[in-house]
Design a protein around this motif. Sequence first.
Motif, PDB file in Angstrom:
ATOM      1  N   LEU A   1      69.404  -0.195  26.008  1.00  0.00           N
ATOM      2  CA  LEU A   1      69.715  -1.629  25.985  1.00  0.00           C
ATOM      3  C   LEU A   1      71.142  -1.881  25.513  1.00  0.00           C
ATOM      4  CD1 LEU A   1      66.389  -3.172  24.604  1.00  0.00           C
ATOM      5  CD2 LEU A   1      67.221  -3.166  26.955  1.00  0.00           C
ATOM      6  N   TYR A   2      71.581  -1.123  24.514  1.00  0.00           N
ATOM      7  CA  TYR A   2      72.961  -1.269  24.045  1.00  0.00           C
ATOM      8  C   TYR A   2      73.949  -0.876  25.146  1.00  0.00           C
ATOM      9  CZ  TYR A   2      71.088  -1.666  19.285  1.00  0.00           C
ATOM     10  OH  TYR A   2      70.406  -2.069  18.149  1.00  0.00           O
ATOM     11  N   ALA A   3      73.632   0.180  25.875  1.00  0.00           N
ATOM     12  CA  ALA A   3      74.499   0.598  26.972  1.00  0.00           C
ATOM     13  C   ALA A   3      74.546  -0.474  28.056  1.00  0.00           C
ATOM     14  CB  ALA A   3      74.009   1.922  27.546  1.00  0.00           C
TER      15      ALA A   3
ATOM     16  N   GLN B   1      84.819   1.329  25.038  1.00  0.00           N
ATOM     17  CA  GLN B   1      84.584   2.362  24.032  1.00  0.00           C
ATOM     18  C   GLN B   1      83.109   2.401  23.648  1.00  0.00           C
ATOM     19  OE1 GLN B   1      87.026   0.163  24.158  1.00  0.00           O
ATOM     20  NE2 GLN B   1      88.859   0.786  23.026  1.00  0.00           N
ATOM     21  N   ALA B   2      82.489   1.225  23.537  1.00  0.00           N
ATOM     22  CA  ALA B   2      81.065   1.166  23.184  1.00  0.00           C
ATOM     23  C   ALA B   2      80.219   1.825  24.263  1.00  0.00           C
ATOM     24  CB  ALA B   2      80.634  -0.279  22.980  1.00  0.00           C
ATOM     25  N   LEU B   3      80.539   1.544  25.513  1.00  0.00           N
ATOM     26  CA  LEU B   3      79.786   2.150  26.606  1.00  0.00           C
ATOM     27  C   LEU B   3      79.883   3.666  26.549  1.00  0.00           C
ATOM     28  CD1 LEU B   3      78.132   1.867  29.194  1.00  0.00           C
ATOM     29  CD2 LEU B   3      80.275   1.599  30.465  1.00  0.00           C
ATOM     30  N   SER B   4      81.070   4.191  26.294  1.00  0.00           N
ATOM     31  CA  SER B   4      81.247   5.642  26.194  1.00  0.00           C
ATOM     32  C   SER B   4      80.429   6.214  25.045  1.00  0.00           C
ATOM     33  CB  SER B   4      82.729   5.983  26.010  1.00  0.00           C
ATOM     34  OG  SER B   4      83.491   5.558  27.123  1.00  0.00           O
ATOM     35  N   THR B   5      80.394   5.497  23.934  1.00  0.00           N
ATOM     36  CA  THR B   5      79.620   5.947  22.776  1.00  0.00           C
ATOM     37  C   THR B   5      78.135   5.999  23.101  1.00  0.00           C
ATOM     38  OG1 THR B   5      81.231   5.068  21.198  1.00  0.00           O
ATOM     39  CG2 THR B   5      78.988   5.398  20.387  1.00  0.00           C
ATOM     40  N   PHE B   6      77.612   4.947  23.702  1.00  0.00           N
ATOM     41  CA  PHE B   6      76.177   4.905  24.017  1.00  0.00           C
ATOM     42  C   PHE B   6      75.825   5.918  25.106  1.00  0.00           C
ATOM     43  CE2 PHE B   6      76.709   0.334  22.543  1.00  0.00           C
ATOM     44  CZ  PHE B   6      76.197   0.604  21.278  1.00  0.00           C
ATOM     45  N   GLN B   7      76.721   6.142  26.045  1.00  0.00           N
ATOM     46  CA  GLN B   7      76.466   7.152  27.072  1.00  0.00           C
ATOM     47  C   GLN B   7      76.389   8.544  26.454  1.00  0.00           C
ATOM     48  OE1 GLN B   7      79.718   6.149  29.735  1.00  0.00           O
ATOM     49  NE2 GLN B   7      78.326   5.200  31.204  1.00  0.00           N
ATOM     50  N   GLN B   8      77.247   8.810  25.474  1.00  0.00           N
ATOM     51  CA  GLN B   8      77.196  10.089  24.779  1.00  0.00           C
ATOM     52  C   GLN B   8      75.871  10.257  24.051  1.00  0.00           C
ATOM     53  OE1 GLN B   8      80.622  10.900  22.303  1.00  0.00           O
ATOM     54  NE2 GLN B   8      79.569  12.483  21.125  1.00  0.00           N
ATOM     55  N   LEU B   9      75.413   9.186  23.421  1.00  0.00           N
ATOM     56  CA  LEU B   9      74.135   9.238  22.716  1.00  0.00           C
ATOM     57  C   LEU B   9      72.976   9.447  23.685  1.00  0.00           C
ATOM     58  CD1 LEU B   9      74.771   6.338  20.189  1.00  0.00           C
ATOM     59  CD2 LEU B   9      74.432   8.733  19.581  1.00  0.00           C
ATOM     60  N   LEU B  10      73.051   8.827  24.852  1.00  0.00           N
ATOM     61  CA  LEU B  10      71.970   8.947  25.830  1.00  0.00           C
ATOM     62  C   LEU B  10      71.901  10.340  26.450  1.00  0.00           C
ATOM     63  CD1 LEU B  10      72.175   5.467  27.580  1.00  0.00           C
ATOM     64  CD2 LEU B  10      70.303   6.333  26.175  1.00  0.00           C
ATOM     65  N   GLN B  11      73.014  11.036  26.459  1.00  0.00           N
ATOM     66  CA  GLN B  11      72.976  12.413  26.948  1.00  0.00           C
ATOM     67  C   GLN B  11      72.073  13.273  26.069  1.00  0.00           C
ATOM     68  OE1 GLN B  11      77.027  13.780  27.185  1.00  0.00           O
ATOM     69  NE2 GLN B  11      77.477  12.633  29.056  1.00  0.00           N
TER      70      GLN B  11
ATOM     71  N   GLN C   1      70.822  -0.317  35.766  1.00  0.00           N
ATOM     72  CA  GLN C   1      70.337   1.063  35.621  1.00  0.00           C
ATOM     73  C   GLN C   1      69.797   1.313  34.216  1.00  0.00           C
ATOM     74  OE1 GLN C   1      73.227   4.173  36.689  1.00  0.00           O
ATOM     75  NE2 GLN C   1      72.509   5.392  34.959  1.00  0.00           N
ATOM     76  N   TYR C   2      70.551   0.913  33.209  1.00  0.00           N
ATOM     77  CA  TYR C   2      70.110   1.140  31.826  1.00  0.00           C
ATOM     78  C   TYR C   2      68.957   0.219  31.447  1.00  0.00           C
ATOM     79  CZ  TYR C   2      74.257   4.042  31.153  1.00  0.00           C
ATOM     80  OH  TYR C   2      75.197   5.035  31.244  1.00  0.00           O
ATOM     81  N   ALA C   3      69.004  -1.040  31.886  1.00  0.00           N
ATOM     82  CA  ALA C   3      67.943  -1.980  31.537  1.00  0.00           C
ATOM     83  C   ALA C   3      66.621  -1.589  32.202  1.00  0.00           C
ATOM     84  CB  ALA C   3      68.344  -3.394  31.933  1.00  0.00           C
ATOM     85  N   GLU C   4      66.684  -1.136  33.447  1.00  0.00           N
ATOM     86  CA  GLU C   4      65.459  -0.712  34.127  1.00  0.00           C
ATOM     87  C   GLU C   4      64.888   0.558  33.493  1.00  0.00           C
ATOM     88  OE1 GLU C   4      66.339  -0.474  38.312  1.00  0.00           O
ATOM     89  OE2 GLU C   4      65.865  -2.601  38.624  1.00  0.00           O
ATOM     90  N   LYS C   5      65.763   1.430  33.007  1.00  0.00           N
ATOM     91  CA  LYS C   5      65.292   2.618  32.290  1.00  0.00           C
ATOM     92  C   LYS C   5      64.554   2.203  31.027  1.00  0.00           C
ATOM     93  CE  LYS C   5      64.899   6.985  31.239  1.00  0.00           C
ATOM     94  NZ  LYS C   5      64.019   7.887  32.027  1.00  0.00           N
ATOM     95  N   ALA C   6      65.122   1.240  30.301  1.00  0.00           N
ATOM     96  CA  ALA C   6      64.451   0.735  29.102  1.00  0.00           C
ATOM     97  C   ALA C   6      63.106   0.106  29.443  1.00  0.00           C
ATOM     98  CB  ALA C   6      65.348  -0.284  28.388  1.00  0.00           C
ATOM     99  N   HIS C   7      63.047  -0.576  30.587  1.00  0.00           N
ATOM    100  CA  HIS C   7      61.797  -1.203  31.017  1.00  0.00           C
ATOM    101  C   HIS C   7      60.741  -0.155  31.350  1.00  0.00           C
ATOM    102  CE1 HIS C   7      59.185  -3.358  34.058  1.00  0.00           C
ATOM    103  NE2 HIS C   7      59.087  -4.106  32.981  1.00  0.00           N
TER     104      HIS C   7
END
Length: 254
Positions: free
Chosen positions: A65-67, A45-55, A82-88
């Motif tokens: 990072l949360y995702a 559920q958390a992943l879905s929430t963070f993915q929605q926010l990232l859209q 994928q998400y960590a490298e984007k944050a980097h």
Amino acid sequence: MRWFGIALAAAISIYPLAARAQATPAPQATIDQGLAQLKNNQPQQALSTFQQLLQANPKDVATNLYAADAALQLYKGDLAVQYAEKAHQLDPNNWKVHTTLVVAYSVADRPIQRNAERELLHKLHADPNAKDAMESNGFLVDMFPVKQYRIEAVEFFQPLGKFHIYYRFIIRNQQGRRVWTINAESNDFDEKSWEQAHPQKAADGERQFQVTGEGNDKHVDYRMFSGKPVYDGVKAQVLQILNAQTMPFPGETS
């Protein structure tokens, strides 16, 4: 044709309700919502929430990072990378980004990149300009499942405490509660007698290590080994111990 008129009238009467229902906006996801889901052991559920926010905001470092964290708890290593490298890419000097990257590479089974991040974290720990890194004792280096447990492996920058703990493996149950801990340590008392018996190995930088377990005021001495504190070798020994475990850990009965 009377039935047609009745059906048409019914459709007309229902349509405004349907239109209003479709016009009602869906609840907006929030960071607090996603963090609460992580805290409550709801990573999907958390992943879905963070993915929605990232859209809506794909360049937010914290949300990436949360995702990544949510993906790690689901053992989706490639997605976490994928998400960590984007944050980097967005914030290359962020200490928290590197502490996430190292675990993501571990879970994704990319040891070369993982080891590069480990080396970088050790350099940051020695850098006076990297305050957060200097103030930390260690970092999460790996996360993996064994049976019904989730194992979190911590690497310390310097051997910790009087028993000189190099690595700590935290065993959590399906609810996320810690039930046992396994340490790889090398205390000075045993080390002195070992060095006298193995001078050449000691000269080559090897030490004697103890693998111990603890939890719920219980202690277990599992085994001893000689060598260098190479993470993959220590992990292999911990996996052998965990896979051989047939009884509940003492911490599970509390």
